[in-house]
Design a protein around this motif. Structure first.
Motif, mmCIF file in Angstrom:
data_model
loop_
_atom_site.group_PDB
_atom_site.id
_atom_site.type_symbol
_atom_site.label_atom_id
_atom_site.label_comp_id
_atom_site.label_asym_id
_atom_site.label_seq_id
_atom_site.Cartn_x
_atom_site.Cartn_y
_atom_site.Cartn_z
ATOM 1 N N LEU A 194 -1.004 3.400 -6.520
ATOM 2 C CA LEU A 194 0.038 2.371 -6.457
ATOM 3 C C LEU A 194 0.325 1.983 -7.899
ATOM 4 O O LEU A 194 -0.506 1.354 -8.560
ATOM 5 C CB LEU A 194 -0.447 1.181 -5.634
ATOM 6 N N ASP A 195 1.485 2.377 -8.394
ATOM 7 C CA ASP A 195 1.831 2.182 -9.802
ATOM 8 C C ASP A 195 3.250 1.637 -9.872
ATOM 9 O O ASP A 195 4.233 2.367 -9.993
ATOM 10 C CB ASP A 195 1.717 3.502 -10.560
ATOM 11 N N ALA A 196 3.362 0.326 -9.729
ATOM 12 C CA ALA A 196 4.663 -0.349 -9.725
ATOM 13 C C ALA A 196 4.422 -1.788 -10.150
ATOM 14 O O ALA A 196 3.279 -2.195 -10.393
ATOM 15 C CB ALA A 196 5.308 -0.286 -8.344
ATOM 16 N N SER B 8 7.581 1.116 -5.233
ATOM 17 C CA SER B 8 8.243 1.299 -6.523
ATOM 18 C C SER B 8 9.144 0.104 -6.807
ATOM 19 O O SER B 8 9.335 -0.773 -5.961
ATOM 20 C CB SER B 8 9.065 2.602 -6.534
ATOM 21 N N GLY B 9 9.706 0.092 -8.002
ATOM 22 C CA GLY B 9 10.515 -1.060 -8.399
ATOM 23 C C GLY B 9 9.637 -2.284 -8.534
ATOM 24 O O GLY B 9 8.530 -2.222 -9.064
ATOM 25 N N THR B 10 10.113 -3.408 -8.031
ATOM 26 C CA THR B 10 9.357 -4.667 -8.087
ATOM 27 C C THR B 10 9.135 -5.190 -6.679
ATOM 28 O O THR B 10 10.093 -5.409 -5.934
ATOM 29 C CB THR B 10 10.115 -5.720 -8.911
ATOM 30 N N THR B 11 7.883 -5.351 -6.330
ATOM 31 C CA THR B 11 7.523 -6.009 -5.075
ATOM 32 C C THR B 11 7.256 -7.471 -5.382
ATOM 33 O O THR B 11 6.411 -7.800 -6.222
ATOM 34 C CB THR B 11 6.278 -5.371 -4.445
ATOM 35 N N ALA C 165 0.802 -1.217 0.000
ATOM 36 C CA ALA C 165 0.000 0.000 0.000
ATOM 37 C C ALA C 165 0.832 1.263 0.000
ATOM 38 O O ALA C 165 1.913 1.322 0.583
ATOM 39 C CB ALA C 165 -0.911 0.019 1.235
ATOM 40 N N ASN C 166 0.282 2.287 -0.632
ATOM 41 C CA ASN C 166 0.739 3.656 -0.438
ATOM 42 C C ASN C 166 -0.205 4.299 0.584
ATOM 43 O O ASN C 166 -1.117 5.050 0.241
ATOM 44 C CB ASN C 166 0.725 4.424 -1.763
ATOM 45 N N ARG C 167 0.008 3.965 1.821
ATOM 46 C CA ARG C 167 -0.811 4.473 2.925
ATOM 47 C C ARG C 167 0.112 4.936 4.047
ATOM 48 O O ARG C 167 1.267 4.567 4.102
ATOM 49 C CB ARG C 167 -1.745 3.390 3.485
ATOM 50 N N LYS D 244 -2.109 -0.254 -9.944
ATOM 51 C CA LYS D 244 -1.695 -0.684 -11.280
ATOM 52 C C LYS D 244 -0.465 -1.579 -11.169
ATOM 53 O O LYS D 244 0.317 -1.466 -10.240
ATOM 54 C CB LYS D 244 -1.356 0.535 -12.148
ATOM 55 N N GLY D 245 -0.329 -2.456 -12.160
ATOM 56 C CA GLY D 245 0.873 -3.279 -12.235
ATOM 57 C C GLY D 245 0.834 -4.532 -11.392
ATOM 58 O O GLY D 245 1.886 -5.066 -11.032
ATOM 59 N N LEU D 246 -0.369 -5.036 -11.083
ATOM 60 C CA LEU D 246 -0.491 -6.260 -10.297
ATOM 61 C C LEU D 246 -0.432 -7.468 -11.232
ATOM 62 O O LEU D 246 -1.072 -7.483 -12.286
ATOM 63 C CB LEU D 246 -1.814 -6.278 -9.529
ATOM 64 N N HIS D 247 0.323 -8.484 -10.823
ATOM 65 C CA HIS D 247 0.451 -9.697 -11.628
ATOM 66 C C HIS D 247 0.287 -10.905 -10.717
ATOM 67 O O HIS D 247 1.050 -11.084 -9.765
ATOM 68 C CB HIS D 247 1.813 -9.748 -12.327
#
Length: 780
Positions: A513-515, A477-480, A462-464, A540-543
């Motif tokens: 959230l854009d990563a 950011s980067g890869t989680t 989260a960005n919280r 965004k960017g969930l896989h």
């Protein structure tokens, strides 16, 4: 040591009132049992002992609901404020009369036990003390003291100790005791009520039995806090100054500092820097205590704060910090471990009854906490706060925290390349099992998360919270990377939002959230509400790849914010709602579907405007349960016998040729295939089913195209639980693959528990190599 200003931002104000009479049967889902019976608890997947995931613990755990008892089963119940909702597996046993007991039978030799329990609060909110008799094979060994002074919080965040307020919670505590000798397998260990004068009820959740080794001796050349500096191992005198003097001397002389067997009263921080502080073992060397006047000062082992230069090259190992914190005051630095500790290691410690097990304030780098236990905290288990980088928590067992179990919070300063791996995190009473608030290139893998209680999920990205934003470089950011995690009964109701939180959930509250966030090779089991959720801002960017969802209280996907996600080999079964997706943002959330998905997608999704009540199950089996408990409570829910357990699972091979790798044999597509190196028998495929399963049927396929001539492959089937020792499930024999009958061979097995399933091919009449387009495994 003066603490710098450091108050965690309060969570939202409580909006709901939840009342619970301390002994009112109406608040408990209770079933009266006859004397000398078993509790007959509903089978629930255990988070302890899952092969290859979570912490490797030294104890054997037994749940009270499966033990011999003449008490009363409570639960299963996940409603916040109800006593069973905070029990492991959401079930426990209540004893309320002299002679009532819970009796465990040892499954391995043990000389020590700890058990988790709840006593009612007293009218003043200060807690009560009581005891239970501990009997070994019917003979009295000792009485074990218990207390409720570390439990029972009320009101709104950060809570209080006033029973007249609403919202009672944090009901349970743990105690431990040595058994005096090593008891053999089969010994019966009984906890029995002798009197209800000190407590009207005793609720037993579980017991952990272990074989504790002998005390660790003093390292060669080490300074001894007792013999060299006069610390009091009886705990009668304040030893703070004497232990601090030993630590300072150890740094100056380049010598380790040894805490021998004993209980040491420590009323303030022991400040460590460039020194090793080692004990005789966490069952033997205990630091405890609190200032009797200034309650903001208490036992803790701290590095210097970052604004004082921080500490480095510290090793803390083989001791316990068991505090006396009975309330939550966020500004108080009353954590077991704190400060800034760069290039430092904490190993084999037992942290209990402090505010946080470890709250680290950066900037700091290269810190590791491993092989430890964190229990019964009023706030977080661990928090990497403000500029913690390249740091790790691994192989650590966390239970009954008052807030996030394991957290990273990049407030104002970036957290980078931190890892939470191989941890077991159970029963955070508030918030999440594991979370990263912001952070770059974070790894959260190979963990087990279970029994979220309220206002959180199992895994949260989260960005919280304050200071998490891209302007300061602190946002996600980067890869989680979140790989090979198991979540059990995770997620629960948020009493502010008045709807459920997903087992895995994402938030863009501060900003989108854009990563890149990769959730792979993961099991989401028996979720209390949705399995996967996003909310606030955009995500965004969930896989998601190779994810198995089995059992949800509501939906597979709960979409509450725009964004996008891709799904490959994601399967879902036992979804409570007929439409598996709730999505009221429509095309604002873009789903990209790869191959191998099933059970979770619908077009159109549901958008009802109301949130359904959850339908809680245990392993997908609604309600009820067996009349006798399982002899070995399952570590995984019952599996759908029609579900191909091998599909999308990790697979290895002895070899492959050209563009025909092993993954082609578990991709769900019979038209693609694995082919081994030619003229090099024997050749094998091994698929990891993720957990031990009673495999009763293996189906082997070749491409159905008639271009494939009939052939016979000579092969055997083997199984293993550890990927090391394999047993033969089916001896070598010839199996004919005929295109006219689907090019399929079915092999019946005996149901032996198998996690690693191997097919070994020694011959092929149609081609000089092993060939399989699908290896399928079923429990029925």
């Amino acid at each position: 040591m003066t603490a710098p200003p450091n108050g965690r931002s309060p969570r939202r104000t409580l909006a709901a009132t939840v009342s619970m009479a301390l002994a009112a049967a109406g608040t408990l889902v209770a079933v009266a049992l006859a004397p000398e019976a078993h509790a007959a608890g509903v089978p629930a997947p255990s988070p302890v002992g899952i092969s290859g995931r979570g912490a490797s613990v030294p104890f054997k755990e037994q749940e009270a609901e499966y033990a011999a008892t003449n008490g009363t089963l409570i639960g299963p119940d996940r409603l916040y404020g109800h006593l069973p909702s905070e029990a492991s597996g959401r079930q426990a046993v209540t004893l309320d009369a002299p002679g009532e007991y819970v009796e465990f039978t040892l499954t391995a030799p043990a000389n020590a036990m700890s058990f988790r329990y709840s006593l009612p609060d007293n009218a003043a909110g200060t807690g009560r003390d009581a005891s239970l008799d501990l009997k070994i094979d019917g003979n009295q060994l000792k009485s074990v003291p218990m207390t409720s002074k570390y439990g029972w919080y009320y009101g709104g965040y950060p809570f209080n100790n006033n029973p007249g307020d609403s919202n009672p919670h944090h009901f349970y505590d743990e105690t431990r005791t040595l058994l005096g000798s090593t008891l053999p397998t089969g010994t019966k260990v009984r906890l029995q009520v002798s009197s209800t004068s000190a407590s009207p009820t005793f609720t037993i959740d579980l017991a952990d039995f272990e074989q504790v080794g002998s005390p660790i001796g003093k390292p060669s050349g080490a300074l001894d806090v007792v013999s060299d500096f006069g610390a009091d191992p009886t705990g009668a005198a304040d030893s703070t100054a004497k232990i601090q003097a030993a630590v300072d001397a150890g740094k100056a002389q380049g010598r380790a500092v040894y805490i021998p067997q004993g209980t040491f009263q420590v009323r303030d921080h022991i400040v460590v820097d460039q020194v090793t502080l080692a004990g005789a073992g966490p069952w033997y060397s205990v630091l405890t205590g609190r200032d009797p006047v200034n309650r903001a000062k208490a036992v803790g082992v701290y590095g210097k704060y970052a604004n004082q230069g921080g500490s480095k090259n510290v090793t803390l190992k083989d001791f316990a910090v068991i505090g006396d914190i009975r309330e939550r005051v966020d500004d108080d630095q009353v954590n077991a471990i704190g400060g800034a500790l760069s290039n430092s290691t904490v190993d084999n410690v037992w942290l209990q009854h402090t505010k946080c097990g470890a709250w680290l304030d950066g900037p700091m780098d290269n810190f590791t906490l491993k092989n430890s236990r964190i229990l019964d905290q009023t706030a977080d288990g661990v928090n990497f706060h403000m500029g913690v980088t390249n740091s790790t928590v691994t192989n650590t067992f966390v239970r009954n925290t008052g807030d996030d179990g394991l957290a990273m919070w990049a407030e104002n300063i970036p957290n980078v390349k931190n890892k939470f791996t191989y941890n077991t995190v159970i029963l955070p009473v508030l918030a999440n099992n594991i979370v990263t608030y912001g952070g770059k290139d974070i790894t959260i893998s190979d963990n087990v998360m279970a029994d979220t209680v309220t206002n959180g999920g199992g895994l949260h990205v989260a960005n919280r919270y304050p200071g998490v934003n891209s302007g300061q470089g602190t946002a996600v950011s980067g890869t989680t990377t979140a790989a090979r995690n198991t979540l059990i009964r995770a997620g629960n109701n948020d009493y502010n939002w008045q709807f459920g939180v997903g087992a895995v959930w994402f938030s863009g509250l501060n900003e989108a959230l854009d990563a890149t966030v990769n959730i792979t090779d993961t099991e989401i089991l028996d979720s209390s509400y949705a399995a996967i959720m996003n909310i606030e801002g955009a995500t965004k960017g969930l896989h998601f790849e190779n994810v198995r969802i089995d059992g949800t209280g509501t939906y597979a996907l709960q979409i509450q914010a725009p964004g996008n996600a891709s799904f490959t080999n994601v399967t879902a079964t036992h979804i409570a709602q007929s439409n598996p997706i709730h999505n009221c943002v429509g095309s604002g959330f873009v789903i990209t579907r790869g191959t191998g998905n099933s059970g979770w997608y619908a077009d159109p999704p549901a958008c009802t405007g109301t949130w359904p009540d959850p339908k809680w199950t245990n392993g997908g089996v609604p309600g009820g349960g067996p009349t006798t408990p399982p002899t070995d409570p399952p570590t995984d829910p019952p599996t759908d016998p029609t579900l191909n357990l091998a599909k999308g699972r990790p697979v290895t091979e002895t070899s492959h040729t050209d563009v025909y790798p092993a993954t082609k044999a578990v991709d769900g597509d019979a038209n693609t295939y694995w082919e081994s190196a030619n003229n090099a028998f024997p050749q094998s495929l091994t698929v990891d089913l993720g957990a031990a399963k009673a495999v009763k049927r293996v189906v082997l396929k070749l491409p159905p195209a008639t271009a494939w001539a009939t052939r016979t492959q000579t092969l055997s089937v083997l199984g293993s639980t550890d990927n090391s020792t394999f047993t033969t499930l089916k001896p070598s024999a010839g199996y004919t693959f005929d295109p006219s009958s689907g090019n399929t061979a079915t092999i019946s097995l005996g149901g032996t528990a198998t996690r690693y399933l191997r097919v070994t091919v020694t011959g092929n009449t149609g081609w000089p190599a092993a060939q399989l387009s699908e290896l399928e495994a079923y429990t029925g």
